[in-house]
Design a protein around this motif. Structure first.
Motif, PDB file in Angstrom:
ATOM      1  N   TYR A  36       2.517 -14.350  -0.778  1.00 57.93           N
ATOM      2  CA  TYR A  36       1.523 -15.240  -1.383  1.00 57.93           C
ATOM      3  C   TYR A  36       0.195 -14.524  -1.612  1.00 57.93           C
ATOM      4  CZ  TYR A  36       4.607 -19.216  -0.403  1.00 57.93           C
ATOM      5  OH  TYR A  36       5.656 -20.089  -0.386  1.00 57.93           O
ATOM      6  N   ALA A  37      -0.296 -13.811  -0.602  1.00 57.89           N
ATOM      7  CA  ALA A  37      -1.600 -13.168  -0.720  1.00 57.89           C
ATOM      8  C   ALA A  37      -1.583 -12.067  -1.769  1.00 57.89           C
ATOM      9  CB  ALA A  37      -2.037 -12.606   0.631  1.00 57.89           C
ATOM     10  N   PRO A  45      -0.468  -4.725  -5.130  1.00 61.62           N
ATOM     11  CA  PRO A  45       0.325  -5.240  -6.251  1.00 61.62           C
ATOM     12  C   PRO A  45       1.127  -6.465  -5.828  1.00 61.62           C
ATOM     13  CG  PRO A  45       0.538  -2.854  -6.089  1.00 61.62           C
ATOM     14  CD  PRO A  45      -0.171  -3.306  -4.849  1.00 61.62           C
ATOM     15  N   ALA A  46       1.339  -7.373  -6.755  1.00 61.80           N
ATOM     16  CA  ALA A  46       2.042  -8.622  -6.449  1.00 61.80           C
ATOM     17  C   ALA A  46       3.485  -8.350  -6.060  1.00 61.80           C
ATOM     18  CB  ALA A  46       1.988  -9.554  -7.650  1.00 61.80           C
ATOM     19  N   VAL A 391       8.062  -5.778   2.064  1.00 67.27           N
ATOM     20  CA  VAL A 391       6.910  -6.567   1.634  1.00 67.27           C
ATOM     21  C   VAL A 391       5.722  -6.345   2.565  1.00 67.27           C
ATOM     22  CG1 VAL A 391       6.026  -8.912   1.347  1.00 67.27           C
ATOM     23  CG2 VAL A 391       8.264  -8.305   0.429  1.00 67.27           C
ATOM     24  N   ARG A 392       5.949  -6.441   3.872  1.00 71.28           N
ATOM     25  CA  ARG A 392       4.829  -6.306   4.799  1.00 71.28           C
ATOM     26  C   ARG A 392       4.344  -4.863   4.923  1.00 71.28           C
ATOM     27  NH1 ARG A 392       6.193 -10.371   9.803  1.00 71.28           N
ATOM     28  NH2 ARG A 392       8.337  -9.822   9.319  1.00 71.28           N
ATOM     29  N   VAL A 393       5.274  -3.913   4.893  1.00 67.15           N
ATOM     30  CA  VAL A 393       4.862  -2.510   4.939  1.00 67.15           C
ATOM     31  C   VAL A 393       4.063  -2.172   3.683  1.00 67.15           C
ATOM     32  CG1 VAL A 393       5.680  -0.130   4.955  1.00 67.15           C
ATOM     33  CG2 VAL A 393       6.774  -1.823   6.427  1.00 67.15           C
ATOM     34  N   CYS A 399       0.745  -0.813  -1.371  1.00 63.63           N
ATOM     35  CA  CYS A 399       1.786  -0.416  -2.328  1.00 63.63           C
ATOM     36  C   CYS A 399       2.427  -1.649  -2.958  1.00 63.63           C
ATOM     37  CB  CYS A 399       2.884   0.383  -1.624  1.00 63.63           C
ATOM     38  SG  CYS A 399       2.338   1.871  -0.783  1.00 63.63           S
ATOM     39  N   SER A 400       3.208  -1.404  -3.997  1.00 62.21           N
ATOM     40  CA  SER A 400       4.081  -2.451  -4.516  1.00 62.21           C
ATOM     41  C   SER A 400       5.367  -2.451  -3.694  1.00 62.21           C
ATOM     42  CB  SER A 400       4.402  -2.206  -5.993  1.00 62.21           C
ATOM     43  OG  SER A 400       5.123  -0.998  -6.151  1.00 62.21           O
ATOM     44  N   SER A 401       6.110  -3.552  -3.744  1.00 62.97           N
ATOM     45  CA  SER A 401       7.407  -3.624  -3.073  1.00 62.97           C
ATOM     46  C   SER A 401       8.463  -3.983  -4.114  1.00 62.97           C
ATOM     47  CB  SER A 401       7.387  -4.657  -1.942  1.00 62.97           C
ATOM     48  OG  SER A 401       7.071  -5.943  -2.435  1.00 62.97           O
ATOM     49  N   ARG A 402       9.593  -3.291  -4.061  1.00 60.28           N
ATOM     50  CA  ARG A 402      10.694  -3.540  -4.983  1.00 60.28           C
ATOM     51  C   ARG A 402      12.008  -3.454  -4.214  1.00 60.28           C
ATOM     52  NH1 ARG A 402       7.099  -5.076  -7.370  1.00 60.28           N
ATOM     53  NH2 ARG A 402       6.293  -4.514  -9.436  1.00 60.28           N
TER      54      ARG A 402
END
Length: 493
Positions: A36-37, A45-46, A391-393, A399-402
């Motif tokens: 969310y944040a 990045p979202a 996501v949390r890391v 960073c972005s998460s994918r």
């Protein structure tokens, strides 16, 4: 009225103070919170935004997220905001019930470890609870433009946070309007739900191919809707688990922590029975509480205590009626027993809150350590993290998460490999899990384990080759890793 308002302000102030003293200091960020944040953060990045989620809570989080990545920014902001909302939402009831009942109800709700833990978190369920309290109160007020506007606004808030919850909340109110032959009340009900759910519906057509497609996808992520029984899972979660999925392998080792759950329906029934002239408001509040609980008790197969926060907020009103009546009519020995029972209840809530808050502090330490270890290996923004707890890391690193596949799948293996040619990419694996096929040549590096894992490894891609055949590194130093180990199922936002 004035004394009730002052007493309610004291309750709200204590609620905020307890959060700031016991929950906020050193607290880390949850997975859902990071999602969310990140949607409104200028520093991160979202993250992937899955079909069940709604963006209402991101609007509330935006001011704090703009200050930086530190979870304490969110915690302080929401602790202050939730204290004010507790005061404002229950204050509407001062014209409907006795002030003592309203103040005790607010105190009961605010004293639950679940309310205290989530008061300072960027999560939608508490705000659904506040909206539900206001909506039922505005429905009970004499018809007026102000009452109708308040009803529509409260339902819009609920729908903005969780559209499905708004529908379940509006259902008993619509039935009550028809039973009272007041169809005009249906207008603010429909307007509020429609206005609040509009962004979710529009996004369904823009990103998911339509409303039906988004609902179908949301059902898949939640494990399907219908024909499931989550009472046992909710009971197990009352020991302090923030998510119980699955719950079949969780032992119910502390049944005393759930005694209040069994006492609650007894207190609600007693409160309604002794209400006399104020029975209708309490019956409607109870009906609304039951309705908003249905999907979380009968339609999904897992549990999180926060799911039932709207029900607890509404049920606190008839329960408070029972307590106030008992204090006024019982003899001193019986009242003394009641006081001791309430003291024991508060002690239990504090004990569970303390353990839950400690876990969030441990999370902060663990993720900060992992981020520092990855940073030393050359993983720095702009970068991408994939795999276990990406996501949390990623949030801690900026960073972005994918993810490659799974519910949060937002990139394929080829895309991840190509991304590694232009930025640090890191793939996290936990518990000795083998790397996916596309990352078997990536270099493993041991990291300090995160909570709930025995081991944690970072897989860093080797040098990549551009179109001209020249080998080069995607970033200086060690390369980051992302991607293939699929995360656990996302918790219901």
């Amino acid at each position: 009225m004035a004394s009730g308002t002052r007493a309610l302000a004291v309750v709200a102030g204590l609620f905020t103070a307890v959060q700031l003293l016991l929950v906020v200091p050193g607290s880390g960020i949850g997975w859902d919170e990071a999602v969310y944040a990140s949607q409104v953060s200028p520093y991160v990045p979202a993250a992937f935004f899955s079909a069940p989620r709604a963006r209402g809570i991101t609007l509330l989080a935006a001011p704090a997220a703009a200050l930086g990545q530190d979870p304490v920014n969110l915690r302080v902001w929401f602790a202050l905001l939730s204290g004010g909302a507790l005061f404002g939402s229950f204050r509407v009831w001062l014209t409907i019930l006795r002030p003592a009942v309203v103040v005790v109800a607010a105190g009961l709700f605010a004293s639950l470890w679940i309310t205290l833990l989530y008061g300072s978190q960027a999560m939608p369920n508490l705000w659904v609870a506040y909206g539900a309290v206001v909506a039922v109160a505005c429905f009970l007020l004499p018809p007026s433009r102000r009452a109708h506007a308040g009803l529509a606004a409260a339902l819009a808030l609920v729908a903005l946070m969780r559209p499905s919850d708004a529908l379940w909340l509006a259902l008993p109110l619509a039935v009550a309007a028809l039973a009272a032959r007041a169809p005009v009340r249906l207008v603010p009900l429909a307007a509020g739900v429609g206005l609040g759910a509009l962004p979710w519906v529009v996004e369904a057509y823009l990103r998911y191919g339509g409303l039906a497609a988004r609902l179908h996808r949301a059902g898949e992520i939640q494990g399907g809707f219908g024909g499931q029984f989550a009472f046992g899972a909710q009971l197990r979660a009352l020991s302090g688990r923030t998510l119980c999925r699955p719950c079949s392998d969780v032992a119910w080792g502390r049944p005393e922590l759930a005694l209040w759950w069994f006492a609650l329906p007894v207190a609600v029934a007693a409160g309604i029975s002794v209400a006399r002239g104020r029975r209708r408001p309490l019956v409607l509040a109870t009906a609304a509480a039951v309705s908003v609980s249905v999907p979380y008790l009968f339609l999904i197969g897992y549990a999180a205590p926060r799911f039932l926060l709207p029900a607890y907020a509404l049920l606190a009103l008839p329960a408070a009626q029972a307590l106030v009546h008992a204090a006024r009519t019982w003899r001193r020995p019986a009242v003394a027993v009641l006081v001791v029972a309430l003291a024991g209840h508060l002690a239990v809530q504090y004990a569970v809150l303390h353990r839950a808050a400690d876990r969030y502090r441990d999370l902060r330490t663990a993720y900060a350590r992992t981020a520092a270890e990855l940073h030393r290996r050359g993983v720095h923004p702009p970068c991408t993290v994939s795999g276990h707890e990406a996501v949390r890391v990623a949030y801690a690193l900026g960073c972005s998460s994918r993810q490659v596949g799974g519910h949060d799948g937002s990139i394929d293996a080829a895309g991840l490999r190509a991304m590694a040619c232009g930025r640090p990419v890191v793939l996290l694996t936990a518990g000795g899990a083998p790397p996916p096929a596309f990352a078997r040549a990536w270099r493993p590096h041991g990291l300090s384990p995160l909570p709930g894992t025995r081991t944690l490894h970072a897989l860093l891609p080797p040098a990549c080759t551009d179109e001209g055949g020249r080998g080069h590194q995607g970033h200086q130093g060690h390369q980051g890793h992302q991607g293939a180990t699929l995360p656990t199922l996302p918790s219901r936002p």
